[in-house]
Design a protein around this motif. Structure first.
Motif, PDB file in Angstrom:
ATOM      1  N   GLY A 196      -6.215  14.957  36.104  1.00  0.00           N
ATOM      2  CA  GLY A 196      -7.343  15.584  36.585  1.00  0.00           C
ATOM      3  C   GLY A 196      -6.842  15.920  37.823  1.00  0.00           C
ATOM      4  O   GLY A 196      -7.294  17.137  38.758  1.00  0.00           O
ATOM      5  N   LEU A 197      -6.205  15.083  38.899  1.00  0.00           N
ATOM      6  CA  LEU A 197      -5.847  15.407  40.174  1.00  0.00           C
ATOM      7  C   LEU A 197      -4.723  16.519  40.228  1.00  0.00           C
ATOM      8  O   LEU A 197      -4.889  17.382  41.042  1.00  0.00           O
ATOM      9  CB  LEU A 197      -5.107  14.114  40.833  1.00  0.00           C
ATOM     10  N   ALA A 198      -3.642  16.398  39.071  1.00  0.00           N
ATOM     11  CA  ALA A 198      -2.994  17.692  39.094  1.00  0.00           C
ATOM     12  C   ALA A 198      -3.689  18.857  38.852  1.00  0.00           C
ATOM     13  O   ALA A 198      -3.295  20.019  39.675  1.00  0.00           O
ATOM     14  CB  ALA A 198      -1.698  17.395  37.971  1.00  0.00           C
ATOM     15  N   SER A 199      -4.611  18.996  38.140  1.00  0.00           N
ATOM     16  CA  SER A 199      -5.364  20.114  37.863  1.00  0.00           C
ATOM     17  C   SER A 199      -6.019  20.729  39.171  1.00  0.00           C
ATOM     18  O   SER A 199      -6.403  21.860  39.144  1.00  0.00           O
ATOM     19  CB  SER A 199      -6.467  19.797  36.787  1.00  0.00           C
ATOM     20  N   SER A 214       1.261  20.989  30.326  1.00  0.00           N
ATOM     21  CA  SER A 214       2.235  21.127  31.103  1.00  0.00           C
ATOM     22  C   SER A 214       1.601  20.809  32.727  1.00  0.00           C
ATOM     23  O   SER A 214       2.431  21.673  33.898  1.00  0.00           O
ATOM     24  CB  SER A 214       3.087  22.312  31.046  1.00  0.00           C
ATOM     25  N   LEU A 215       1.114  19.788  33.081  1.00  0.00           N
ATOM     26  CA  LEU A 215       0.620  19.587  34.449  1.00  0.00           C
ATOM     27  C   LEU A 215       1.561  18.787  35.429  1.00  0.00           C
ATOM     28  O   LEU A 215       2.612  18.332  34.708  1.00  0.00           O
ATOM     29  CB  LEU A 215      -0.722  18.695  34.402  1.00  0.00           C
ATOM     30  N   ASN A 216       1.304  19.171  36.565  1.00  0.00           N
ATOM     31  CA  ASN A 216       2.403  18.619  37.516  1.00  0.00           C
ATOM     32  C   ASN A 216       2.180  17.061  37.903  1.00  0.00           C
ATOM     33  O   ASN A 216       1.895  16.766  38.797  1.00  0.00           O
ATOM     34  CB  ASN A 216       2.287  19.444  38.965  1.00  0.00           C
ATOM     35  N   VAL A 217       2.478  16.401  37.075  1.00  0.00           N
ATOM     36  CA  VAL A 217       2.256  14.724  37.186  1.00  0.00           C
ATOM     37  C   VAL A 217       3.606  14.057  37.115  1.00  0.00           C
ATOM     38  O   VAL A 217       4.389  14.472  36.311  1.00  0.00           O
ATOM     39  CB  VAL A 217       1.358  14.239  36.031  1.00  0.00           C
ATOM     40  N   LYS A 218       3.805  13.145  37.941  1.00  0.00           N
ATOM     41  CA  LYS A 218       4.913  12.251  37.923  1.00  0.00           C
ATOM     42  C   LYS A 218       4.690  10.933  37.528  1.00  0.00           C
ATOM     43  O   LYS A 218       3.950  10.337  38.242  1.00  0.00           O
ATOM     44  CB  LYS A 218       5.522  12.374  39.408  1.00  0.00           C
ATOM     45  N   ILE A 219       5.150  10.641  36.321  1.00  0.00           N
ATOM     46  CA  ILE A 219       5.113   9.206  36.010  1.00  0.00           C
ATOM     47  C   ILE A 219       6.181   8.423  36.117  1.00  0.00           C
ATOM     48  O   ILE A 219       7.462   8.647  35.828  1.00  0.00           O
ATOM     49  CB  ILE A 219       4.740   9.375  34.281  1.00  0.00           C
ATOM     50  N   VAL A 263       8.077  21.602  39.795  1.00  0.00           N
ATOM     51  CA  VAL A 263       6.737  21.861  39.301  1.00  0.00           C
ATOM     52  C   VAL A 263       6.729  21.606  37.749  1.00  0.00           C
ATOM     53  O   VAL A 263       7.531  22.453  37.010  1.00  0.00           O
ATOM     54  CB  VAL A 263       6.252  23.372  39.649  1.00  0.00           C
ATOM     55  N   GLY A 264       6.035  20.625  37.521  1.00  0.00           N
ATOM     56  CA  GLY A 264       5.909  20.242  35.996  1.00  0.00           C
ATOM     57  C   GLY A 264       5.952  18.555  35.773  1.00  0.00           C
ATOM     58  O   GLY A 264       6.296  17.935  36.582  1.00  0.00           O
TER      59      GLY A 264
END
Length: 321
Positions: free
Chosen positions: A73-76, A106-111, A164-165
């Motif tokens: 949600g934050l990435a969106s 394909s959201l810009n989330v870093k796990i 980005v991704g």
């Protein structure tokens, strides 16, 4: 098994510590960066970011799946979230959310999966991630990273923030031997050749990169010329580097702190089989979960040391002839 010319082992920070430090630096430079954690920020080191930027840090409690959804949600909304927890919890408990909420759009989330592999030690099988690379690589559009020391960790986390991704980064609990000087160039999807050789190439990542270097020293004393490749980006894999290794040395040994299925061995073998078949051997965890013990005890019991890598090199060279 000690080399007559013993490679100096200088321990640096654990990669989890390096991650926490560089995350704060990134937060100072970019207000879009936020951090979320599943009540383990003291261990994952994202708590350093929380202290520096309390209004950009979100503790989601012991609810990893919900945390991944929050990060999505934050990435969106245009933020760059770094979501941290133990690797085993993040990948196993949250796979559906990673699949549908992060990978699919394909959201810009870093796990960031901390305490990766079995080297976290006494915590036991429930917290030892031995399948995280396989799961992360199975997620479309994900970039998958495994830094070998604090220097590579800082470089790769910075690159992940710029990319980005979706990205998965495995970090570790124990202090890691220093491999890099800080002057090296890192690029996502490009392996680093850190030792030259002509007879065989060892392709490793994470803590096994150091063991590969020690193994290369031992092999050199035995008249075997060994190249070492740090495959810090498992996905997208550096096909060109793997093919070049196969062409130039004619034999490959892989080494990883992960199940032999779905990690370095599997991904390298796919490239080799498709483009330039050569004899291969693989060092990793067999079809099993580990038990509780000290990191040294576990790495030795499950064959993740320079000794086993040397044996694999000698075995694959026999097949090369």
């Amino acid at each position: 098994m000690k080399s007559a010319v013993q490679r100096e082992k200088k321990l640096g920070l654990a990669t989890r510590d390096a991650y926490g430090q560089v995350l704060v630096e990134l937060g100072k430079a970019d207000p879009r960066i936020v951090a979320v954690d599943a009540d383990l920020s003291k261990s994952t080191k994202s708590g350093l970011f929380g202290k520096a930027f309390p209004d950009r840090f979100f503790n989601c409690g012991i609810a990893e799946a919900n945390m991944v959804s929050v990060a999505a949600g934050l990435a969106s909304c245009g933020k760059i979230p770094f979501a941290s927890s133990f690797a085993s919890f993040l990948l196993c408990k949250s796979f559906d959310q990673l699949r549908m909420s992060v990978a699919n759009p394909s959201l810009n989330v870093k796990i960031v999966g901390s305490h990766g592999g079995i080297s976290l030690g006494e915590d036991g099988a429930s917290q030892q991630s031995v399948e995280d690379f396989a799961l992360a690589c199975a997620l479309p559009k994900f970039t998958v990273l495994s830094p070998a020391d604090e220097i590579s960790c800082r470089a790769l986390v910075r690159l992940a923030a710029e990319h980005v991704g979706p990205v998965y980064i495995r970090t570790g609990r124990p202090k890691a031997p220093i491999i890099y000087t800080g002057s090296e160039h890192f690029q996502l999807g490009r392996a680093n050749k850190i030792a030259a050789g002509e007879d065989v190439t060892i392709i490793a990542n994470g803590l096994l990169v150091w063991e590969a270097l020690v193994a290369s020293d031992i092999c050199r004393e035995r008249g075997i010329s060994v190249a070492v490749l740090d495959l810090h980006t498992l996905k997208p894999i550096d096909e060109a580097a793997v093919i070049a290794a196969a062409e130039e040395t004619g034999a490959i040994v892989t080494a990883e702190e992960h199940l032999l299925s779905g990690g370095v061995a599997s991904r390298v073998a796919q490239v080799v089989a498709e483009h330039h078949p050569v004899p291969m051997a693989s060092i990793g965890i067999a079809d099993t979960y580990a038990e509780s013990g000290t990191p040294t005890e576990l790495m030795e019991k499950y064959g993740l040391t320079a000794k086993q890598i040397v044996q694999a090199v000698e075995s694959v060279l026999k097949r090369k002839k």
